[in-house]
Design an enzyme around this catalytic site. Structure first.
Site, PDB file in Angstrom:
ATOM      1  N   GLU A   1      15.584 -41.755 -18.650  1.00 47.70           N
ATOM      2  CA  GLU A   1      16.072 -40.371 -17.533  1.00 47.70           C
ATOM      3  C   GLU A   1      16.628 -39.723 -18.294  1.00 47.70           C
ATOM      4  OE1 GLU A   1      16.357 -41.443 -13.260  1.00 47.70           O
ATOM      5  OE2 GLU A   1      14.353 -41.983 -13.409  1.00 47.70           O
TER       6      GLU A   1
ATOM      7  N   GLU B   1       9.618 -47.656 -13.377  1.00 44.37           N
ATOM      8  CA  GLU B   1      10.433 -47.428 -11.868  1.00 44.37           C
ATOM      9  C   GLU B   1       8.878 -46.743 -10.972  1.00 44.37           C
ATOM     10  OE1 GLU B   1      13.970 -45.762 -12.196  1.00 44.37           O
ATOM     11  OE2 GLU B   1      14.983 -46.566 -13.284  1.00 44.37           O
TER      12      GLU B   1
END
Ligand code: IFM
Length: 441
Positions: free
Chosen positions: A166, A351
């Site tokens: 991320e 995720e």
């Protein structure tokens, strides 16, 4: 859950994800101070000023945690290795840290699970934060050195290696919005961090390829960004926010360019000569990891400086984080990535999950909200596959309740409940539901 394993292509992987600082217990094993330790120790940054010193004590309990993963019938485990554990000052090797990841790797493999490693999930060594962290180009090379060291130890045993988790959170959320360490709100710091974290990905890819590593890629987070209303100003604001949140990183990696609207906004603050780095950033990857949680409604804000946008609360049901539940956004994201950026390249949902205010009652945790959430998102993944996206696996976030960064231990994402006083693990109803759905016929 409303699906079964046989609904998915042969070889499709089901797993769960975690990250080092969120579960291991950073005080163990000679790990060095990170910018999350100091961020948490500063009043007002983290709920109750909680940090990852003990977390879930996975450092000592990893065997039992892996047993739970295995017992659920999962195929793979996504975890991260901590730079500050391997190199406490960002440069000097800590043999104890390397040994821990060596043991962890063996334990994953002994259970027949596929290890999916992430090299950086946010615990920047404080010694490098002192020198400007991701604002400083030199951090990129230090990261490359860490990649060399950890890869020499465990790389050949990994099923998959992701460089960065991320990068939007590492850069924009942390240097522009100030919500994560180092807690800055500065456009110049942001422009530099947004570029340097991409360059760190490129540098890691270069080092991994030099060692012959395969199955290397990156994990990006996406939000289904939508205009708050039908106005032209909201459409423009949503497009700009989409460029910052969703396009900057994947465009750099897949095409070697940045969205012009963001470059225009950063203007003089981009580091000099950034164009010369784009070839390294844009080198081929072997897979794309997609993290997806929610959608965001965006409107124009004439009173605010660039990007002149504001978030507008949506009307859908929300999780404990206040995030709207929007499974269609996962389908849209996966098909968009395939169509506009990566083509047939393997994609993994690395995720997806939800936080809920879970409680133990009579020794069990009943979490039908999470069962529905996971089921709906896994079905959205199935639809994306039917619509042409080459999605090869789904990892639930997270295996365990854990340290949810600025929210401390308050937000529970796990399929396994953790009592943070006793550290006792209790699989929730969602764990049992997933287990039943993915059991091999
Ligand atoms: O806990 C985080 C994780 O570290 C990164 N992705 C989002 C999760 C939930 O906020």
């Amino acid at each position: 859950m409303q699906f079964k394993r046989s609904d998915f292509p042969q070889g499709f992987l089901f797993g769960a994800a975690t990250a080092a600082y969120q579960i291991e217990g950073h005080k163990f094993g000679g790990a060095g101070s990170t910018h999350w330790d100091t961020f948490a120790a500063t009043p007002g940054n983290v709920v109750r000023a909680e940090d990852g010193a003990l977390a879930c004590d996975h450092y000592h309990r990893y065997e039992a945690d892996l047993d739970l993963l295995k017992d659920a019938g999962m195929d793979a485990y996504r975890f991260s290795t901590s730079w500050a554990r391997v190199m406490p000052d960002g440069k000097t090797v800590n043999p104890e840290g390397l040994d821990f990841y060596d043991r962890l790797t063996d334990a994953i493999l002994e259970r027949g699970l596929k290890p999916f490693q992430t090299l950086y999930h946010w615990e920047l060594p404080s010694a490098l934060a002192d020198q400007g962290g991701w604002m400083n180009r030199d951090t990129v090379l230090r990261f490359g050195d860490y990649v060399d060291v950890i890869t020499d130890k465990i790389g050949s045993r990994m099923a998959s290696i992701a460089t960065i988790n991320e990068p939007w959170c590492v850069s924009f959320l942390s240097h522009f919005l100030g919500h994560h360490a180092p807690g800055l709100r500065d456009i110049r710091a942001t422009a530099r961090a947004m570029h340097h974290i991409n360059l760190a990905h490129g540098e890691a890819m270069t080092r991994l390829r030099a060692k012959g590593m395969k199955n290397c890629g990156i994990v990006l987070n996406f939000e289904a960004t939508q205009p708050a209303d039908d106005s032209a100003s909201s459409a423009k604001a949503a497009d700009l926010q989409d460029a910052i949140n969703n396009r900057w990183f994947i465009e750099g990696i897949a095409k070697g360019t940045y969205p012009q609207v963001v470059i225009d906004g950063f203007g003089q603050h981009m580091p000099a000569g950034w164009q010369d780095d784009m070839a390294q950033i844009g080198q081929p990857i072997d897979f794309l990891g997609v993290n997806y949680y929610t959608r965001g409604k965006v409107a124009h804000d004439a009173d605010a400086p660039w990007p002149h946008t504001k978030s507008v609360t949506g009307t859908l049901d929300k999780t404990q984080m206040g995030w709207e539940i929007y499974p269609d956004g996962l389908h849209t994201t996966l098909t968009r990535m395939a169509k506009d950026y990566v083509g047939d390249l393997p994609i993994f949902v690395t995720e997806n999950g939800m936080a809920w205010d879970d409680h133990i009652e009579n020794g069990a945790v009943y979490d039908p909200e999470r069962i529905n959430f996971a089921s709906d998102h896994i079905l959205a993944t199935k639809r994306a596959i039917a619509d042409g996206a080459n999605v090869q696996g789904f990892f639930y976030w997270s295996l365990l309740d854990n340290y949810e960064w600025a929210f401390g231990y308050e937000k529970r994402f796990g399929m396994i409940h953790v009592d943070f006083d006793t550290l006792q693990r209790t699989p929730k109803a969602s764990y049992h539901a997933l287990k039943s759905a993915i059991v091999r016929a």
